[in-house]
Motif scaffolding. Structure first.
Motif, PDB file in Angstrom:
ATOM      1  N   PHE A   1      -4.635 -14.112  -5.961  1.00  0.00           N
ATOM      2  CA  PHE A   1      -3.616 -14.154  -4.956  1.00  0.00           C
ATOM      3  C   PHE A   1      -2.252 -13.463  -5.361  1.00  0.00           C
ATOM      4  N   LEU A   2      -1.857 -13.855  -6.571  1.00  0.00           N
ATOM      5  CA  LEU A   2      -0.656 -13.443  -7.204  1.00  0.00           C
ATOM      6  C   LEU A   2      -0.588 -11.704  -7.466  1.00  0.00           C
ATOM      7  N   ARG A   3      -1.919 -11.511  -7.853  1.00  0.00           N
ATOM      8  CA  ARG A   3      -1.965  -9.972  -8.109  1.00  0.00           C
ATOM      9  C   ARG A   3      -1.690  -9.192  -6.897  1.00  0.00           C
ATOM     10  N   ILE A   4      -2.174  -9.756  -5.695  1.00  0.00           N
ATOM     11  CA  ILE A   4      -2.269  -9.046  -4.426  1.00  0.00           C
ATOM     12  C   ILE A   4      -0.824  -9.149  -3.918  1.00  0.00           C
ATOM     13  N   ILE A   5      -0.126 -10.055  -4.095  1.00  0.00           N
ATOM     14  CA  ILE A   5       1.508 -10.449  -3.765  1.00  0.00           C
ATOM     15  C   ILE A   5       2.152  -9.428  -4.614  1.00  0.00           C
ATOM     16  N   PHE A   6       2.132  -9.294  -5.912  1.00  0.00           N
ATOM     17  CA  PHE A   6       2.636  -8.379  -6.687  1.00  0.00           C
ATOM     18  C   PHE A   6       2.302  -6.990  -6.425  1.00  0.00           C
ATOM     19  N   LEU A   7       1.151  -6.628  -6.061  1.00  0.00           N
ATOM     20  CA  LEU A   7       0.971  -5.245  -5.607  1.00  0.00           C
ATOM     21  C   LEU A   7       1.858  -4.878  -4.401  1.00  0.00           C
ATOM     22  N   LEU A   8       1.852  -5.794  -3.524  1.00  0.00           N
ATOM     23  CA  LEU A   8       2.609  -5.474  -2.218  1.00  0.00           C
ATOM     24  C   LEU A   8       3.899  -5.461  -2.315  1.00  0.00           C
ATOM     25  N   VAL A   9       4.710  -6.361  -3.066  1.00  0.00           N
ATOM     26  CA  VAL A   9       5.906  -6.287  -3.485  1.00  0.00           C
ATOM     27  C   VAL A   9       6.282  -5.025  -4.210  1.00  0.00           C
ATOM     28  N   GLY A  10       5.726  -4.896  -5.194  1.00  0.00           N
ATOM     29  CA  GLY A  10       5.913  -3.688  -5.899  1.00  0.00           C
ATOM     30  C   GLY A  10       5.758  -2.278  -5.400  1.00  0.00           C
ATOM     31  N   PHE A  11       4.694  -2.315  -4.129  1.00  0.00           N
ATOM     32  CA  PHE A  11       4.751  -1.132  -3.368  1.00  0.00           C
ATOM     33  C   PHE A  11       5.711  -1.000  -2.382  1.00  0.00           C
ATOM     34  N   THR A  12       6.251  -2.183  -1.904  1.00  0.00           N
ATOM     35  CA  THR A  12       7.419  -2.068  -0.858  1.00  0.00           C
ATOM     36  C   THR A  12       8.729  -1.506  -1.893  1.00  0.00           C
TER      37      THR A  12
ATOM     38  N   ILE B   1       5.199  11.334   3.202  1.00  0.00           N
ATOM     39  CA  ILE B   1       4.060  11.905   3.218  1.00  0.00           C
ATOM     40  C   ILE B   1       3.068  11.288   2.127  1.00  0.00           C
ATOM     41  N   PHE B   2       3.723  11.517   0.751  1.00  0.00           N
ATOM     42  CA  PHE B   2       2.636  11.059  -0.383  1.00  0.00           C
ATOM     43  C   PHE B   2       2.803   9.591  -0.186  1.00  0.00           C
ATOM     44  N   TYR B   3       3.711   9.008   0.178  1.00  0.00           N
ATOM     45  CA  TYR B   3       3.864   7.456   0.131  1.00  0.00           C
ATOM     46  C   TYR B   3       2.766   7.006   1.089  1.00  0.00           C
ATOM     47  N   LEU B   4       2.606   7.611   2.233  1.00  0.00           N
ATOM     48  CA  LEU B   4       1.484   7.140   3.227  1.00  0.00           C
ATOM     49  C   LEU B   4       0.063   7.661   2.502  1.00  0.00           C
ATOM     50  N   MET B   5       0.027   8.585   2.106  1.00  0.00           N
ATOM     51  CA  MET B   5      -1.352   8.950   1.530  1.00  0.00           C
ATOM     52  C   MET B   5      -1.923   8.079   0.515  1.00  0.00           C
TER      53      MET B   5
ATOM     54  N   ALA C   1       4.896   1.691   6.396  1.00  0.00           N
ATOM     55  CA  ALA C   1       3.739   1.218   5.593  1.00  0.00           C
ATOM     56  C   ALA C   1       2.727   0.427   6.646  1.00  0.00           C
ATOM     57  N   THR C   2       3.452  -0.354   7.597  1.00  0.00           N
ATOM     58  CA  THR C   2       2.709  -1.031   8.456  1.00  0.00           C
ATOM     59  C   THR C   2       2.358  -0.186   9.635  1.00  0.00           C
ATOM     60  N   THR C   3       2.546   0.952   9.795  1.00  0.00           N
ATOM     61  CA  THR C   3       2.457   2.015  10.821  1.00  0.00           C
ATOM     62  C   THR C   3       2.835   1.580  12.004  1.00  0.00           C
ATOM     63  N   VAL C   4       4.068   0.871  12.132  1.00  0.00           N
ATOM     64  CA  VAL C   4       4.582   0.570  13.429  1.00  0.00           C
ATOM     65  C   VAL C   4       5.185   1.326  14.079  1.00  0.00           C
ATOM     66  N   GLY C   5       6.171   2.336  13.343  1.00  0.00           N
ATOM     67  CA  GLY C   5       6.846   3.394  13.717  1.00  0.00           C
ATOM     68  C   GLY C   5       8.086   2.864  14.802  1.00  0.00           C
TER      69      GLY C   5
ATOM     70  N   ASP D   1      18.646  -0.423   5.279  1.00  0.00           N
ATOM     71  CA  ASP D   1      17.892   0.761   6.278  1.00  0.00           C
ATOM     72  C   ASP D   1      16.767   1.382   5.499  1.00  0.00           C
ATOM     73  N   SER D   2      16.581   1.508   4.217  1.00  0.00           N
ATOM     74  CA  SER D   2      15.588   1.946   3.356  1.00  0.00           C
ATOM     75  C   SER D   2      14.550   0.945   3.198  1.00  0.00           C
ATOM     76  N   LEU D   3      14.713  -0.331   3.240  1.00  0.00           N
ATOM     77  CA  LEU D   3      13.547  -1.489   3.217  1.00  0.00           C
ATOM     78  C   LEU D   3      13.099  -1.458   4.601  1.00  0.00           C
ATOM     79  N   PHE D   4      13.818  -1.323   5.764  1.00  0.00           N
ATOM     80  CA  PHE D   4      13.241  -1.431   7.067  1.00  0.00           C
ATOM     81  C   PHE D   4      12.509  -0.044   7.465  1.00  0.00           C
ATOM     82  N   MET D   5      12.821   1.077   6.819  1.00  0.00           N
ATOM     83  CA  MET D   5      12.146   2.502   6.903  1.00  0.00           C
ATOM     84  C   MET D   5      10.629   2.307   6.089  1.00  0.00           C
ATOM     85  N   ILE D   6      10.556   1.772   5.046  1.00  0.00           N
ATOM     86  CA  ILE D   6       9.444   1.692   4.226  1.00  0.00           C
ATOM     87  C   ILE D   6       8.525   0.760   5.214  1.00  0.00           C
ATOM     88  N   VAL D   7       9.024  -0.582   5.489  1.00  0.00           N
ATOM     89  CA  VAL D   7       7.976  -1.525   6.135  1.00  0.00           C
ATOM     90  C   VAL D   7       7.455  -0.969   7.358  1.00  0.00           C
TER      91      VAL D   7
END
Length: 334
Positions: free
Chosen positions: A4-15, A61-65, A41-45, A32-38
């Motif tokens: 569980f901790l590895r998954i959380i670390f991966l998500l936080v590091g990715f963000t 583009i590369f971030y999404l890929m 990543a969640t494809t909400v747009g 604004d940078s954090l909001f843009m990434i969230v």
């Protein structure tokens, strides 16, 4: 938990990686940078809080890929972990219930408060099988899971809950709930389900104690009265009480057992002087015969007859071994 901790670390590091990238490339604020990434990543747009330059668009583009796969994987793994935990909890409860259903001559403790916890510790130290019942699931798990105690979440006044604890095969029950009214209901219900076994209940005062006795309890204990009696004993006989405490801590504690003599028992028909109780570290402090006054202490010439109740005093280990011998002799066909 490590998974569980590895998954959380991966998500936080990715963000964090995406947020820092947008911040450095576009010079946008951290929020604004954090909001843009969230929203990316969640494809909400939801909206574009940052007007992206060519470099920013290439980064996204590369971030999404590469990142969308990581995000999807992490979320799916997190969901699987939650489901596994729930399934593990269900399977553990089923395993525990199966083990409880196989218990015999065990003890039931209703309530895992301060008094109930002390009762469980006492039984655990003497390796006695027991089941704890409490309606507070969080408190119950906190007190029992790490120690491996059998426990059932539920209302101890409920017939189904008591039956789940194996009340038909239990040896005794302790009603240690904080409310006198709840203890009365527990005693009433337990006595109806098992008319023969021992019920010991907690009472806040003598008036409540009388009601609990009428409900069917064999013994009623008042913590305040018991504590007061112990203080008085310390005042009158401090050396004796000190000896009892030292013995309880350093030699496994004293224990008095009520042993029933039957015809198949090897001690039946023997004089006390002919038995090997003393060599086993056991002292016979009393003999109770039907219709007669108890012999305390009994003379060495006393003959043990079928139907006698023998009160044996010794260390917990010695008494437990003797009780096992008596139980084995009862199982031998006459």
């Amino acid at each position: 938990m490590a998974h569980f901790l590895r998954i959380i670390f991966l998500l936080v590091g990715f963000t964090i990686f995406g947020t820092v990238g947008i911040r450095l490339i576009e010079g946008a604020s951290w929020l604004d940078s954090l909001f843009m990434i969230v929203i990316t990543a969640t494809t909400v747009g939801y909206e574009d809080p940052v007007s992206l330059s060519h470099n920013g668009k290439i980064f996204i583009i590369f971030y999404l890929m590469f990142g969308l796969g990581i995000f999807t994987y992490s979320v799916s793994q997190l969901g699987q972990w939650i489901v596994r935990q729930q399934m593990s909890s269900v399977l553990e409860k089923r395993r525990m219930q199966k083990a409880i259903s196989n218990l015999d001559n065990h003890y039931i403790v209703c309530g895992i408060g301060r008094m109930g916890a002390s009762i469980c510790e006492y039984l655990h130290e003497r390796e006695k099988p027991f089941v704890v019942i409490d309606s507070n699931e969080e408190h119950l798990q906190l007190a029992c899971e790490d120690k491996g105690w059998f426990h059932i979440h539920g209302d101890a006044t409920d017939d189904f809950v008591l039956k789940s604890a194996g009340i038909e095969n239990a040896k005794a029950l302790a009603a240690a709930l904080p409310s006198d009214a709840d203890n009365v209901y527990v005693v009433l219900t337990a006595r109806m389900l098992n008319p023969e076994f021992q019920i010991i209940a907690r009472a806040s005062d003598d008036k409540a104690g009388e009601k609990i006795k009428h409900a069917g309890a064999n013994r009623v204990v008042s913590p305040f009265r018991s504590g007061a009696v112990k203080i008085a004993r310390f005042m009158i006989h401090p050396a004796v009480e000190d000896f009892v405490e030292v013995a309880s801590k350093h030699i496994g504690g004293f224990q008095v057992a009520d042993l029933q003599i039957h015809e198949a028992n090897p001690y039946c028909g023997k004089k006390l002087s002919e038995t090997d109780f003393s060599t086993k570290g056991i002292m016979i402090v009393g003999i109770c015969r039907p219709g007669q006054a108890p012999q305390m202490p009994p003379p060495s010439t006393s003959i043990l007859n079928a139907g006698d109740s023998v009160f044996a005093l010794g260390s917990s280990e010695a008494v437990n071994q003797l009780m096992e011998e008596f139980n084995e002799s009862e199982e031998v066909p006459a």
